[in-house]
Design a protein around this motif. Structure first.
Motif, PDB file in Angstrom:
ATOM      1  N   THR A  15       0.868  -1.148   0.039  1.00  0.00           N
ATOM      2  CA  THR A  15       0.031   0.077  -0.007  1.00  0.00           C
ATOM      3  C   THR A  15       0.614   1.364   0.015  1.00  0.00           C
ATOM      4  O   THR A  15       0.492   2.350  -0.428  1.00  0.00           O
ATOM      5  CB  THR A  15      -1.064  -0.023   1.134  1.00  0.00           C
ATOM      6  OG1 THR A  15      -0.146   0.126   2.483  1.00  0.00           O
ATOM      7  CG2 THR A  15      -1.795  -1.089   1.208  1.00  0.00           C
ATOM      8  N   TYR A  16       1.948   1.208   0.477  1.00  0.00           N
ATOM      9  CA  TYR A  16       2.979   2.314   0.672  1.00  0.00           C
ATOM     10  C   TYR A  16       3.194   3.220  -0.637  1.00  0.00           C
ATOM     11  O   TYR A  16       3.051   4.585  -0.485  1.00  0.00           O
ATOM     12  CB  TYR A  16       4.350   2.083   1.474  1.00  0.00           C
ATOM     13  CG  TYR A  16       4.025   1.274   2.728  1.00  0.00           C
ATOM     14  CD1 TYR A  16       2.967   1.240   3.423  1.00  0.00           C
ATOM     15  CD2 TYR A  16       4.972   0.273   2.952  1.00  0.00           C
ATOM     16  CE1 TYR A  16       2.669   0.667   4.592  1.00  0.00           C
ATOM     17  CE2 TYR A  16       5.233  -0.264   4.392  1.00  0.00           C
ATOM     18  CZ  TYR A  16       3.822  -0.207   4.987  1.00  0.00           C
ATOM     19  OH  TYR A  16       3.810  -0.830   6.497  1.00  0.00           O
ATOM     20  N   ALA A  17       3.503   3.082  -1.484  1.00  0.00           N
ATOM     21  CA  ALA A  17       3.722   3.504  -2.804  1.00  0.00           C
ATOM     22  C   ALA A  17       2.426   4.349  -3.264  1.00  0.00           C
ATOM     23  O   ALA A  17       2.558   5.659  -3.385  1.00  0.00           O
ATOM     24  CB  ALA A  17       4.322   2.729  -3.902  1.00  0.00           C
ATOM     25  N   ILE A  18       1.374   3.598  -3.090  1.00  0.00           N
ATOM     26  CA  ILE A  18       0.299   4.610  -3.593  1.00  0.00           C
ATOM     27  C   ILE A  18      -0.206   5.536  -2.614  1.00  0.00           C
ATOM     28  O   ILE A  18      -0.541   6.635  -2.817  1.00  0.00           O
ATOM     29  CB  ILE A  18      -0.914   3.570  -4.019  1.00  0.00           C
ATOM     30  CG1 ILE A  18      -0.408   2.920  -5.276  1.00  0.00           C
ATOM     31  CG2 ILE A  18      -2.277   4.202  -4.271  1.00  0.00           C
ATOM     32  CD1 ILE A  18      -1.591   2.024  -5.910  1.00  0.00           C
ATOM     33  N   ARG A  19      -0.174   4.962  -1.191  1.00  0.00           N
ATOM     34  CA  ARG A  19      -0.635   6.003  -0.164  1.00  0.00           C
ATOM     35  C   ARG A  19       0.293   7.279  -0.302  1.00  0.00           C
ATOM     36  O   ARG A  19      -0.107   8.153  -0.333  1.00  0.00           O
ATOM     37  CB  ARG A  19      -0.251   5.449   1.226  1.00  0.00           C
ATOM     38  CG  ARG A  19      -1.372   4.379   1.672  1.00  0.00           C
ATOM     39  CD  ARG A  19      -0.944   3.919   3.058  1.00  0.00           C
ATOM     40  NE  ARG A  19      -1.699   2.768   3.567  1.00  0.00           N
ATOM     41  CZ  ARG A  19      -1.688   2.078   4.559  1.00  0.00           C
ATOM     42  NH1 ARG A  19      -0.329   2.272   5.442  1.00  0.00           N
ATOM     43  NH2 ARG A  19      -2.327   1.121   5.054  1.00  0.00           N
ATOM     44  N   PRO A  28       7.999  12.084   2.994  1.00  0.00           N
ATOM     45  CA  PRO A  28       8.681  10.746   3.283  1.00  0.00           C
ATOM     46  C   PRO A  28       7.747   9.421   3.316  1.00  0.00           C
ATOM     47  O   PRO A  28       6.731   9.798   3.773  1.00  0.00           O
ATOM     48  CB  PRO A  28       9.449  11.002   4.571  1.00  0.00           C
ATOM     49  CG  PRO A  28       9.348  12.312   4.813  1.00  0.00           C
ATOM     50  CD  PRO A  28       8.220  12.901   4.196  1.00  0.00           C
ATOM     51  N   VAL A  29       8.037   8.581   2.566  1.00  0.00           N
ATOM     52  CA  VAL A  29       7.280   7.245   2.446  1.00  0.00           C
ATOM     53  C   VAL A  29       7.039   6.683   3.740  1.00  0.00           C
ATOM     54  O   VAL A  29       5.921   6.338   4.047  1.00  0.00           O
ATOM     55  CB  VAL A  29       7.693   6.165   1.428  1.00  0.00           C
ATOM     56  CG1 VAL A  29       8.894   5.835   2.104  1.00  0.00           C
ATOM     57  CG2 VAL A  29       6.680   5.458   1.164  1.00  0.00           C
ATOM     58  N   LYS A  30       7.802   6.887   4.804  1.00  0.00           N
ATOM     59  CA  LYS A  30       7.564   6.620   5.995  1.00  0.00           C
ATOM     60  C   LYS A  30       6.052   7.125   7.033  1.00  0.00           C
ATOM     61  O   LYS A  30       5.628   6.417   7.812  1.00  0.00           O
ATOM     62  CB  LYS A  30       8.886   6.765   7.074  1.00  0.00           C
ATOM     63  CG  LYS A  30       9.163   8.134   7.490  1.00  0.00           C
ATOM     64  CD  LYS A  30      10.186   8.377   8.406  1.00  0.00           C
ATOM     65  CE  LYS A  30      10.543   9.738   8.638  1.00  0.00           C
ATOM     66  NZ  LYS A  30      11.825  10.009   9.076  1.00  0.00           N
ATOM     67  N   GLU A  31       6.069   8.361   6.415  1.00  0.00           N
ATOM     68  CA  GLU A  31       4.617   8.873   6.746  1.00  0.00           C
ATOM     69  C   GLU A  31       3.355   7.951   6.454  1.00  0.00           C
ATOM     70  O   GLU A  31       2.317   8.256   6.760  1.00  0.00           O
ATOM     71  CB  GLU A  31       4.519  10.384   6.398  1.00  0.00           C
ATOM     72  CG  GLU A  31       5.316  11.232   6.969  1.00  0.00           C
ATOM     73  CD  GLU A  31       5.110  12.655   6.464  1.00  0.00           C
ATOM     74  OE1 GLU A  31       3.804  12.823   6.054  1.00  0.00           O
ATOM     75  OE2 GLU A  31       6.181  13.477   6.617  1.00  0.00           O
TER      76      GLU A  31
END
Length: 154
Positions: A15-19, A28-31
């Motif tokens: 999910t992370y890339a689309i979120r 930052p992707v960590k968010e």
């Protein structure tokens, strides 16, 4: 040839890339790692167009203290890539998540913090707003929305 859309279970990390692209652009992707992503009872759905992921939604067993302690789930991180919006794909993700929840528990209840720009979408699907609008720092204005789902386990 017409595109084929499918909804299926995915991992939290998928999910992370689309979120990140849709909900936290330029951040930052960590968010995009949410508390509860890997908790028991959480499931993640992805919508795919010809095997390419174009949207995501996460459903977590998470109670909101404002509501009675029934079988509560929280929708988090629902996002459709901008070039695929307006095709009913958010509806497909939402309905699939509702269906899965209804199969798992009696008298399920789904709530979430909706962006104010999405209120009309959720109202169209039977959700109601609760309380006052509030700011998610660095993101945008939100409001809590909710719906009692009719269980298939009655």
């Amino acid at each position: 040839m017409r595109a084929t859309f499918t909804v299926r279970l995915i991992s939290a990390s998928t999910t992370y890339a689309i979120r990140n692209e849709v909900l936290r652009p330029g951040r930052p992707v960590k968010e995009c790692y949410f508390s509860g992503d890997d908790s028991p009872g959480t499931f993640h759905l992805g919508i795919f167009k010809d095997e390419k992921i174009i949207g995501v939604a996460s459903f977590m067993k998470n109670s909101n203290p404002f509501f009675e302690p029934i079988a509560q789930f929280q929708l988090r991180g629902m996002a459709i890539l901008p070039e695929h919006k307006g095709q009913g794909l958010g509806t497909l993700l939402l309905k699939e998540g509702e269906s899965k929840i209804k199969q798992e528990v009696k008298e399920p209840f789904l709530w979430f913090n909706a962006r104010v720009t999405a209120i009309d979408f959720y109202k169209k699907h039977g959700y109601e707003s609760f309380g006052q609008k509030f700011e998610v720092p660095g993101v945008c204005e939100h409001i809590v929305m909710l719906k009692h789902l009719e269980s298939k386990n009655k």
